[in-house]
Scaffold this motif. Structure first.
Motif, PDB file in Angstrom:
ATOM      1  N   LYS A   5     -13.128  51.228  32.825  1.00 56.93           N
ATOM      2  CA  LYS A   5     -12.400  50.048  33.309  1.00 56.93           C
ATOM      3  C   LYS A   5     -12.512  48.890  32.318  1.00 56.93           C
ATOM      4  O   LYS A   5     -11.543  48.156  32.092  1.00 56.93           O
ATOM      5  N   MET A   6     -13.691  48.735  31.712  1.00 56.52           N
ATOM      6  CA  MET A   6     -13.878  47.680  30.724  1.00 56.52           C
ATOM      7  C   MET A   6     -12.997  47.913  29.507  1.00 56.52           C
ATOM      8  O   MET A   6     -12.415  46.968  28.952  1.00 56.52           O
ATOM      9  N   VAL A   7     -12.863  49.169  29.097  1.00 57.65           N
ATOM     10  CA  VAL A   7     -12.044  49.508  27.937  1.00 57.65           C
ATOM     11  C   VAL A   7     -10.582  49.126  28.178  1.00 57.65           C
ATOM     12  O   VAL A   7      -9.928  48.534  27.311  1.00 57.65           O
ATOM     13  N   LEU A   8     -10.076  49.435  29.360  1.00 61.72           N
ATOM     14  CA  LEU A   8      -8.686  49.101  29.661  1.00 61.72           C
ATOM     15  C   LEU A   8      -8.475  47.593  29.684  1.00 61.72           C
ATOM     16  O   LEU A   8      -7.469  47.088  29.159  1.00 61.72           O
ATOM     17  N   LYS A   9      -9.395  46.865  30.282  1.00 64.60           N
ATOM     18  CA  LYS A   9      -9.260  45.406  30.336  1.00 64.60           C
ATOM     19  C   LYS A   9      -9.309  44.810  28.935  1.00 64.60           C
ATOM     20  O   LYS A   9      -8.478  43.960  28.581  1.00 64.60           O
ATOM     21  N   ALA A  10     -10.295  45.254  28.130  1.00 60.26           N
ATOM     22  CA  ALA A  10     -10.424  44.719  26.775  1.00 60.26           C
ATOM     23  C   ALA A  10      -9.213  45.079  25.931  1.00 60.26           C
ATOM     24  O   ALA A  10      -8.716  44.258  25.147  1.00 60.26           O
ATOM     25  N   THR A  11      -8.718  46.303  26.089  1.00 60.06           N
ATOM     26  CA  THR A  11      -7.532  46.735  25.345  1.00 60.06           C
ATOM     27  C   THR A  11      -6.325  45.861  25.674  1.00 60.06           C
ATOM     28  O   THR A  11      -5.588  45.426  24.779  1.00 60.06           O
ATOM     29  N   ALA A  12      -6.121  45.607  26.954  1.00 64.55           N
ATOM     30  CA  ALA A  12      -4.997  44.768  27.370  1.00 64.55           C
ATOM     31  C   ALA A  12      -5.099  43.369  26.771  1.00 64.55           C
ATOM     32  O   ALA A  12      -4.102  42.803  26.315  1.00 64.55           O
ATOM     33  N   ILE A  13      -6.320  42.828  26.742  1.00 67.57           N
ATOM     34  CA  ILE A  13      -6.515  41.484  26.193  1.00 67.57           C
ATOM     35  C   ILE A  13      -6.233  41.452  24.699  1.00 67.57           C
ATOM     36  O   ILE A  13      -5.485  40.599  24.204  1.00 67.57           O
ATOM     37  N   PHE A  14      -6.825  42.397  23.955  1.00 69.08           N
ATOM     38  CA  PHE A  14      -6.651  42.417  22.494  1.00 69.08           C
ATOM     39  C   PHE A  14      -5.190  42.657  22.119  1.00 69.08           C
ATOM     40  O   PHE A  14      -4.659  41.997  21.216  1.00 69.08           O
ATOM     41  N   GLU A  15      -4.559  43.607  22.792  1.00 70.99           N
ATOM     42  CA  GLU A  15      -3.166  43.913  22.458  1.00 70.99           C
ATOM     43  C   GLU A  15      -2.246  42.755  22.827  1.00 70.99           C
ATOM     44  O   GLU A  15      -1.257  42.495  22.122  1.00 70.99           O
ATOM     45  N   MET A  16      -2.560  42.064  23.912  1.00 74.51           N
ATOM     46  CA  MET A  16      -1.742  40.918  24.296  1.00 74.51           C
ATOM     47  C   MET A  16      -1.887  39.783  23.282  1.00 74.51           C
ATOM     48  O   MET A  16      -0.889  39.167  22.889  1.00 74.51           O
ATOM     49  N   ILE A  17      -3.123  39.522  22.845  1.00 77.74           N
ATOM     50  CA  ILE A  17      -3.336  38.494  21.834  1.00 77.74           C
ATOM     51  C   ILE A  17      -2.594  38.838  20.547  1.00 77.74           C
ATOM     52  O   ILE A  17      -1.944  37.994  19.924  1.00 77.74           O
ATOM     53  N   GLY A  18      -2.693  40.124  20.138  1.00 74.73           N
ATOM     54  CA  GLY A  18      -1.988  40.560  18.938  1.00 74.73           C
ATOM     55  C   GLY A  18      -0.484  40.409  19.064  1.00 74.73           C
ATOM     56  O   GLY A  18       0.195  39.974  18.127  1.00 74.73           O
ATOM     57  N   ALA A  19       0.059  40.756  20.235  1.00 76.74           N
ATOM     58  CA  ALA A  19       1.497  40.642  20.456  1.00 76.74           C
ATOM     59  C   ALA A  19       1.960  39.183  20.401  1.00 76.74           C
ATOM     60  O   ALA A  19       3.018  38.880  19.845  1.00 76.74           O
ATOM     61  N   VAL A  20       1.155  38.294  20.976  1.00 75.99           N
ATOM     62  CA  VAL A  20       1.509  36.869  20.950  1.00 75.99           C
ATOM     63  C   VAL A  20       1.547  36.351  19.514  1.00 75.99           C
ATOM     64  O   VAL A  20       2.470  35.625  19.115  1.00 75.99           O
ATOM     65  N   LEU A  21       0.544  36.707  18.724  1.00 75.72           N
ATOM     66  CA  LEU A  21       0.496  36.261  17.332  1.00 75.72           C
ATOM     67  C   LEU A  21       1.674  36.818  16.536  1.00 75.72           C
ATOM     68  O   LEU A  21       2.308  36.100  15.749  1.00 75.72           O
ATOM     69  N   LEU A  22       1.970  38.100  16.720  1.00 75.03           N
ATOM     70  CA  LEU A  22       3.082  38.712  15.985  1.00 75.03           C
ATOM     71  C   LEU A  22       4.430  38.148  16.425  1.00 75.03           C
ATOM     72  O   LEU A  22       5.378  38.094  15.632  1.00 75.03           O
ATOM     73  N   SER A  23       4.521  37.737  17.692  1.00 78.93           N
ATOM     74  CA  SER A  23       5.794  37.192  18.189  1.00 78.93           C
ATOM     75  C   SER A  23       6.181  35.898  17.473  1.00 78.93           C
ATOM     76  O   SER A  23       7.360  35.552  17.408  1.00 78.93           O
ATOM     77  N   VAL A  24       5.177  35.198  16.939  1.00 76.21           N
ATOM     78  CA  VAL A  24       5.464  33.978  16.180  1.00 76.21           C
ATOM     79  C   VAL A  24       6.349  34.300  14.974  1.00 76.21           C
ATOM     80  O   VAL A  24       7.196  33.500  14.567  1.00 76.21           O
ATOM     81  N   ARG A  25       6.189  35.486  14.424  1.00 72.09           N
ATOM     82  CA  ARG A  25       6.998  35.900  13.277  1.00 72.09           C
ATOM     83  C   ARG A  25       8.246  36.662  13.700  1.00 72.09           C
ATOM     84  O   ARG A  25       9.337  36.440  13.178  1.00 72.09           O
ATOM     85  N   PHE A  26       8.109  37.589  14.669  1.00 71.86           N
ATOM     86  CA  PHE A  26       9.212  38.485  14.984  1.00 71.86           C
ATOM     87  C   PHE A  26      10.300  37.852  15.857  1.00 71.86           C
ATOM     88  O   PHE A  26      11.482  38.182  15.690  1.00 71.86           O
ATOM     89  N   ILE A  27       9.941  36.991  16.789  1.00 72.22           N
ATOM     90  CA  ILE A  27      10.958  36.392  17.661  1.00 72.22           C
ATOM     91  C   ILE A  27      11.970  35.540  16.884  1.00 72.22           C
ATOM     92  O   ILE A  27      13.184  35.682  17.090  1.00 72.22           O
ATOM     93  N   PRO A  28      11.515  34.656  15.969  1.00 68.75           N
ATOM     94  CA  PRO A  28      12.504  33.900  15.189  1.00 68.75           C
ATOM     95  C   PRO A  28      13.404  34.784  14.333  1.00 68.75           C
ATOM     96  O   PRO A  28      14.563  34.440  14.079  1.00 68.75           O
ATOM     97  N   GLN A  29      12.877  35.933  13.892  1.00 69.16           N
ATOM     98  CA  GLN A  29      13.652  36.818  13.023  1.00 69.16           C
ATOM     99  C   GLN A  29      14.567  37.755  13.795  1.00 69.16           C
ATOM    100  O   GLN A  29      15.692  38.019  13.354  1.00 69.16           O
ATOM    101  N   GLU A  30      14.095  38.267  14.935  1.00 67.24           N
ATOM    102  CA  GLU A  30      14.832  39.311  15.645  1.00 67.24           C
ATOM    103  C   GLU A  30      15.422  38.869  16.981  1.00 67.24           C
ATOM    104  O   GLU A  30      16.119  39.646  17.624  1.00 67.24           O
ATOM    105  N   GLY A  31      15.159  37.644  17.411  1.00 75.40           N
ATOM    106  CA  GLY A  31      15.625  37.216  18.720  1.00 75.40           C
ATOM    107  C   GLY A  31      14.546  37.444  19.767  1.00 75.40           C
ATOM    108  O   GLY A  31      13.540  38.112  19.512  1.00 75.40           O
ATOM    109  N   LEU A  32      14.750  36.932  20.974  1.00 72.27           N
ATOM    110  CA  LEU A  32      13.703  36.944  21.994  1.00 72.27           C
ATOM    111  C   LEU A  32      13.303  38.351  22.431  1.00 72.27           C
ATOM    112  O   LEU A  32      12.147  38.750  22.268  1.00 72.27           O
ATOM    113  N   LEU A  33      14.231  39.118  22.971  1.00 75.97           N
ATOM    114  CA  LEU A  33      13.881  40.423  23.534  1.00 75.97           C
ATOM    115  C   LEU A  33      13.423  41.411  22.458  1.00 75.97           C
ATOM    116  O   LEU A  33      12.391  42.074  22.605  1.00 75.97           O
TER     117      LEU A  33
END
Length: 456
Positions: free
Chosen positions: A137-165
């Protein structure tokens, strides 16, 4: 979820003759075959055509074994549905399907029996059943947190280039792929992340996700407990952190020196960007698979260094492959003890079991034999330079996914061989570890007479 429950519990657990390691292998194989059938559907390709079975099977094997080698360009060939199938396979392969299944059992208030707990423990590389459900259960929670943080950071670059969705989808896909050390990308240009080689945001975000995913679930738990309870790290966790940092530095320095004047890779970059590329190459070669500089153009020295890093990989019980950082550390410490005529192998004022030393040396020897054998066969079949084939075989066996171009031009036999190596590199090593641990526990009291032979 009832479908997986029926397959895993009723299909595998009733066969008492199959040990937990075998069940894990069967589980992975089942997921690979189901994924291949889904990718063959016309809706999985952008052209709405039926994908050849070998192409679909190769992709699902690579995704489930978190490798990254492909026969077609993921972003250009597969539709959003196909990409979603691949992403789910990456997540299942990275975390282990038993982790996902455990959470489903808990959510459904189902009792997790002894055999379930054994499989969970073995999928994490543990030899104890204590706290395995809590760890899952800890692994799933930690994975969700890390992947969400990574997605947010990457969205700073990808959303302006590719659009929102599309930008959000790009961010989520690459965050999961990096954290699971898979190396799949959907940028659609066939050059992985080479277009972002000088972008610190993308490169460093992917690099940190790769490192965190490769540390291992047990190390995560210990680091978390250390913060909450001021509990000292174990010898194992200390070794993981030490080896991870050491290999990162050694690899980065090596690639910087070997590629500094190579204009086909980093020779044309500024000093700061050369350092960034060298650091990321050191990270990605240890089972991640994202390519920022072009592997086919590496110098011979860099390819050899890459092969060595591919062999080592990440930590046990992590999303990474390879023979693992602690395994190579124990092997070197055993060699040091022999050369210095020491009677025992020690680290951090602790003695390492003789069985661990023997097993570490056996894994190193097995990797060398398997890699050399596979490379020789593919080189002979396809008439490709041995160093390039060795690079590709090491990439498949270490579940890295970096390619020097061999996979695309490989024959059918070579592709099948690479699939076998990907599967064995991800699942086979785990199964061997399970069997080895269980046999140590079940060793009887019978001792054979000692025999003396000449060595060296």
């Amino acid at each position: 979820m009832e479908f997986f429950d029926r397959i895993i519990k009723k299909g595998f657990f009733e066969k008492k003759r199959v040990n937990p390691g075998g069940r894990i292998a069967l589980g992975f194989l089942t997921i690979i075959l189901i994924g291949a059938l889904l990718l063959m559907l016309p809706c999985s390709s952008k052209e709405r055509v039926v994908t050849p079975f070998i192409t679909a099977l190769f992709t699902t094997t690579s995704a489930t074994c978190v490798t990254g080698l492909t026969l077609v360009e993921t972003g250009a060939y597969y539709s959003y549905f196909g990409q979603l199938v691949i992403l789910i396979l990456i997540q299942l392969g990275g975390l282990g399907f038993m982790t996902i299944l455990t959470t489903a059992f808990v959510a459904a208030n189902k009792y997790i029996g002894l055999r379930d707990r054994m499989m969970i423990a073995q999928s994490f590389g543990l030899d104890s059943l204590e706290g395995v459900v809590r760890l899952a259960k800890m692994v799933l929670k930690a994975t969700a947190i890390f992947e969400m943080i990574g997605a947010v950071l990457l969205s700073v670059r990808f959303i302006p280039q590719e659009g929102l969705l599309k930008g959000i989808w790009y961010s989520v896909f690459h965050s999961v792929s990096a954290f699971c050390n898979a190396g799949f990308d959907i940028l659609g240009n066939g050059n992985s992340i080479m277009a972002y080689q000088s972008d610190p945001l993308v490169v460093l975000t992917l690099g940190m996700l790769i490192i965190i995913g490769g540390l291992g679930f047990v190390v995560w738990e210990e680091a978390f407990l250390r913060i909450k309870r001021v509990k000292p790290l174990s010898m194992y966790s200390k070794l993981v952190f030490f080896m991870t940092a050491s290999l990162l530095i050694i690899g980065a320095v090596g690639f910087f020196v070997f590629e500094n004047s190579n204009t086909a890779t980093i020779g044309h970059q500024s000093t700061a960007h050369k350092v960034l590329s060298a650091v990321f190459q050191s990270i990605t070669t240890r089972t991640a698979g994202f390519d920022s500089i072009g592997q086919a153009n590496l110098t011979q020295e860099s390819k050899l260094l890459s092969i060595m890093l591919m062999m080592i990989g990440g930590a046990s019980g992590s999303t990474a492959g390879g023979i693992k950082v602690v395994t190579i550390a124990v092997a070197f410490m055993t060699l040091r003890a022999v050369l210095m005529s020491k009677g025992e192998v020690t680290v951090f004022c602790r003695r390492i079991k003789d069985s661990n030393c023997v097993y570490a040396l056996a894994l190193v020897f097995l990797w060398m034999v398997m890699s050399i054998l596979g490379s020789t066969l593919i080189a002979a079949i396809d008439n490709i330079p041995l160093i390039d084939v060795f690079y590709e075989t090491a990439s498949a066996y270490g579940t890295v996914g970096l390619t020097s171009g061999v996979t695309a031009q490989a024959s059918l036999i070579s592709k099948i061989l690479l699939m076998v190596y990907m599967f064995f590199g991800r699942v086979g090593i785990m199964t061997i570890s399970v069997s080895f641990t269980m046999r140590l526990k079940n060793t009887g009291k019978i001792e054979y007479p000692t025999g003396n032979i000449l060595i060296g």
